[in-house]
Write a protein that holds these residues in place. Structure first.
Motif, short mmCIF file in Angstrom:
data_model
loop_
_atom_site.label_atom_id
_atom_site.label_comp_id
_atom_site.label_asym_id
_atom_site.label_seq_id
_atom_site.Cartn_x
_atom_site.Cartn_y
_atom_site.Cartn_z
N LEU A 132 159.45 29.63 100.64
CA LEU A 132 160.60 29.01 101.29
C LEU A 132 161.42 30.07 102.02
O LEU A 132 161.74 29.93 103.20
CB LEU A 132 161.47 28.28 100.27
N ARG A 133 161.71 31.15 101.30
CA ARG A 133 162.52 32.23 101.89
C ARG A 133 161.77 33.01 102.95
O ARG A 133 162.34 33.37 103.99
CB ARG A 133 162.97 33.21 100.79
N ASN A 134 160.49 33.29 102.69
CA ASN A 134 159.75 34.24 103.52
C ASN A 134 158.93 33.60 104.64
O ASN A 134 158.51 34.30 105.56
CB ASN A 134 158.82 35.08 102.64
N VAL A 135 158.66 32.29 104.52
CA VAL A 135 157.82 31.63 105.52
C VAL A 135 158.55 30.45 106.18
O VAL A 135 158.70 30.39 107.40
CB VAL A 135 156.49 31.15 104.90
N VAL A 136 159.00 29.50 105.35
CA VAL A 136 159.55 28.26 105.90
C VAL A 136 160.83 28.51 106.69
O VAL A 136 160.95 28.12 107.87
CB VAL A 136 159.80 27.23 104.78
N ILE A 137 161.82 29.13 106.05
CA ILE A 137 163.09 29.35 106.74
C ILE A 137 162.92 30.22 107.99
O ILE A 137 163.44 29.87 109.06
CB ILE A 137 164.14 29.93 105.78
N PRO A 138 162.18 31.34 107.92
CA PRO A 138 161.96 32.11 109.15
C PRO A 138 161.27 31.30 110.26
O PRO A 138 161.60 31.44 111.44
CB PRO A 138 161.08 33.27 108.68
N PHE A 139 160.31 30.43 109.87
CA PHE A 139 159.65 29.59 110.87
C PHE A 139 160.65 28.66 111.54
O PHE A 139 160.69 28.52 112.78
CB PHE A 139 158.52 28.77 110.24
N VAL A 140 161.47 28.00 110.73
CA VAL A 140 162.46 27.06 111.28
C VAL A 140 163.45 27.79 112.18
O VAL A 140 163.75 27.35 113.30
CB VAL A 140 163.20 26.34 110.14
N GLU A 141 163.93 28.95 111.72
CA GLU A 141 164.95 29.66 112.49
C GLU A 141 164.38 30.31 113.74
O GLU A 141 165.12 30.58 114.69
CB GLU A 141 165.64 30.68 111.58
N ALA A 142 163.06 30.54 113.78
CA ALA A 142 162.44 31.10 114.98
C ALA A 142 162.10 30.03 116.01
O ALA A 142 161.99 30.33 117.21
CB ALA A 142 161.17 31.86 114.60
N ASN A 143 161.94 28.78 115.56
CA ASN A 143 161.46 27.74 116.46
C ASN A 143 162.49 26.68 116.83
O ASN A 143 162.23 25.84 117.71
CB ASN A 143 160.23 27.06 115.84
N TYR A 144 163.63 26.71 116.19
CA TYR A 144 164.68 25.73 116.48
C TYR A 144 166.01 26.46 116.64
O TYR A 144 166.22 27.54 116.09
CB TYR A 144 164.76 24.67 115.37
N ASN A 145 166.89 25.83 117.37
CA ASN A 145 168.20 26.41 117.64
C ASN A 145 169.13 26.13 116.46
O ASN A 145 169.99 25.25 116.52
CB ASN A 145 168.77 25.83 118.93
N VAL A 146 168.91 26.87 115.39
CA VAL A 146 169.69 26.67 114.18
C VAL A 146 170.38 27.97 113.78
O VAL A 146 169.92 29.07 114.10
CB VAL A 146 168.82 26.16 113.01
N SER A 147 171.47 27.82 113.05
CA SER A 147 172.24 28.97 112.61
C SER A 147 171.43 29.82 111.63
O SER A 147 170.66 29.30 110.82
CB SER A 147 173.53 28.49 111.93
N LEU A 148 171.65 31.12 111.69
CA LEU A 148 171.00 32.05 110.76
C LEU A 148 171.89 32.34 109.55
O LEU A 148 171.48 33.09 108.67
CB LEU A 148 170.68 33.36 111.48
N ASP A 149 173.07 31.74 109.51
CA ASP A 149 174.01 32.01 108.43
C ASP A 149 173.75 31.09 107.24
O ASP A 149 173.58 29.88 107.41
CB ASP A 149 175.45 31.81 108.91
N ALA A 150 173.76 31.65 106.04
CA ALA A 150 173.48 30.86 104.84
C ALA A 150 174.47 29.72 104.66
O ALA A 150 174.11 28.65 104.16
CB ALA A 150 173.48 31.76 103.61
#
Length: 478
Positions: free
Chosen positions: A264-282
């Motif tokens: 989740l931390r190392n694959v899913v969230i980085p994928f989402v944040e690289a491919n969609y215009n979403v905030s990087l802040d927790a």
């Protein structure tokens, strides 16, 4: 998946053998609506219709009775468990049943030839399953049928609130799909909901909500029976939640629970944040789950509490540890159904609230989507991105402490006004201003103690709660 009602002229009768569900206005129904279900299988020797539509008394929760759908009266809500009835053989492979239904998204499925291990999807109204999701007896096939609210016959505000689950013809529509990504060298999928008019170039990145399924489910369920796309569309149209990207994941590919689900931390969230215009802040990320997914949610909290700003563990007990580091940083909404075997223990949740910022919501429902659809709507509407909803308890505690301290009216007002200003500034997304006012509160408490107007015990109690709020707000400003 969107089911329209039909006029009385199209009421269920022997000639209405169109496969799938039909909901029609029915003056003889206690709810004002009847669901007519047709299942086609020329090889079946028996078919049972099953639905989580048995009723309990939400208006009088001391009533132990489980009511049949035909016994509906205002005050009853779904939460009594599964209604299970043999369908009528209409000949030529058609099986039919009629049942009164009440407002909201109703879940149902079929058992064919007595096989209760296989929850059969309605081929005429099937969920849209993830291509890499569960199949056969491994998954529970929840079909969804929408039922309107009859104000005269249903006449119960908590049931009227479930209209948020119904598609609106006039609402701007978001989109959702299963998006492939690579995890451990294998192609898997995420469910991804994009809000209406999603703009990949919007100056302000979108916030993200991660939703986790329960046992016998996968990334399909929140998008289908969980009704997330419909609820989000409606709340966004109402202006009661922010447009956000919603991600549904599959526990099977998140990695070891003992390691805090590293994929989740190392694959899913980085994928989402690289491919969609979403905030990087927790603080702009939320994670919630039902039943087994609530266990995943609480494991994440115990492993790294401030990796998400908001959490929702629902119908999975309460296993967050009071000793968890940084437990005072995220905002956590526990919840479940009144008749839910996974309902978190209220005393355990209250103990967590002494350490962190924790709320607890109980809705009319059992261990089913009657509970979880409501929990998602409440989470998104009343709690997400609203720290004031979690800080209110601490501010109320401080105000009660000030009121009980024996100060004169002027000094009491001086402290109380600062607390009201603090919460107001948090509501306006001005945490820096709130911290400044709260520092003034703490300084004045210290002055009153030095002047003998407050005892050391009174001052210490007030200062401790103020410091809890200060630590929380200050953390997210770093």
């Amino acid at each position: 998946m969107v089911l329209s009602t039909v006029p009385m002229a199209a009421q269920a009768d022997d000639a209405n053998l169109t496969p799938g569900p039909t909901v029609y206005a029915d003056p003889s129904s206690p709810t004002g609506y009847t669901g007519h279900f047709v299942y086609y299988d020329p090889d079946a020797t028996s078919v049972r219709f099953v639905a989580d539509i048995l009723l309990r008394n939400w208006a009088d929760q001391s009533d132990p009775t489980v009511y049949q759908p035909s016994q509906y009266t205002p005050g009853l809500m779904r939460g009594g468990g599964g209604y299970d009835v043999e369908m009528t053989d209409a000949g030529n492979g058609y099986w039919v049943v009629d049942v009164p239904l009440a407002a909201g998204a109703n879940q149902y499925w079929f058992y064919v030839d007595g096989n209760t291990s296989l929850w059969v999807a309605d081929p005429a109204n099937s969920p849209i399953f993830a291509p890499d999701g569960l199949t056969g007896t491994a998954r529970r096939a929840f079909n969804k049928v929408f039922v309107p609210y009859d104000a005269a016959k249903q006449d119960f505000a908590p049931l009227a609130a479930r209209q948020i689950e119904l598609p609106r013809a006039d609402s701007p529509k978001g989109t959702w799909s299963y998006v492939p990504f690579q995890v451990n060298g294998t192609t898997r999928t995420l469910g991804v909901y994009l809000p209406p008019d999603y703009d990949p170039n919007r100056a302000e990145p979108y916030k993200t909500i991660y939703m986790q399924h329960g046992s016998g489910q996968d990334q399909s369920d929140w998008m289908n029976m969980g009704d997330v796309p419909v609820i989000m569309d409606n709340l966004i149209q109402d202006g009661t939640t922010e447009p956000a990207v919603v991600i549904t994941t599959n526990t099977n590919y998140l990695g070891s629970s003992a390691q805090g689900y590293p994929n989740l931390r190392n694959v899913v969230i980085p994928f989402v944040e690289a491919n969609y215009n979403v905030s990087l802040d927790a603080i702009d990320r939320a994670f919630a789950g039902l039943s087994m997914g609530a266990g995943v949610t609480q494991t994440l909290i115990n492993f790294d509490a401030d990796a998400f700003g908001y959490y929702g563990p629902w119908s999975g007990g309460a296993s967050v540890r009071t000793t968890t580091p940084d437990l005072d940083k995220p905002y956590i909404l526990f919840g479940g159904g009144k008749w839910d075997f996974g309902l978190p223990n209220a005393n355990t949740v209250a103990a967590l609230d002494q350490v962190g910022f924790v709320e607890n919501v109980v809705v009319a429902g059992a261990h089913d989507f009657n509970t979880w659809n409501q929990m998602f709507a409440i989470f998104a509407r009343d709690y997400l991105w609203q720290p004031e909803s979690f800080l209110q308890d601490e501010v109320d505690t401080l105000k009660a402490g000030v009121a009980a301290a024996g100060l004169n009216k002027g000094n009491t007002t001086a402290l109380t006004v600062k607390l009201d200003q603090t919460l107001d500034l948090v509501t306006k997304d001005d945490s820096a201003g709130a911290l400044e006012v709260l520092a003034g509160f703490a300084a004045q408490v210290s002055e009153f103690e030095a002047a003998g107007k407050l005892t050391a015990e009174q001052a210490s109690s007030l200062t401790a709660v103020a410091q809890k709020i200060t630590s929380n707000l200050g953390h997210w400003l770093q």
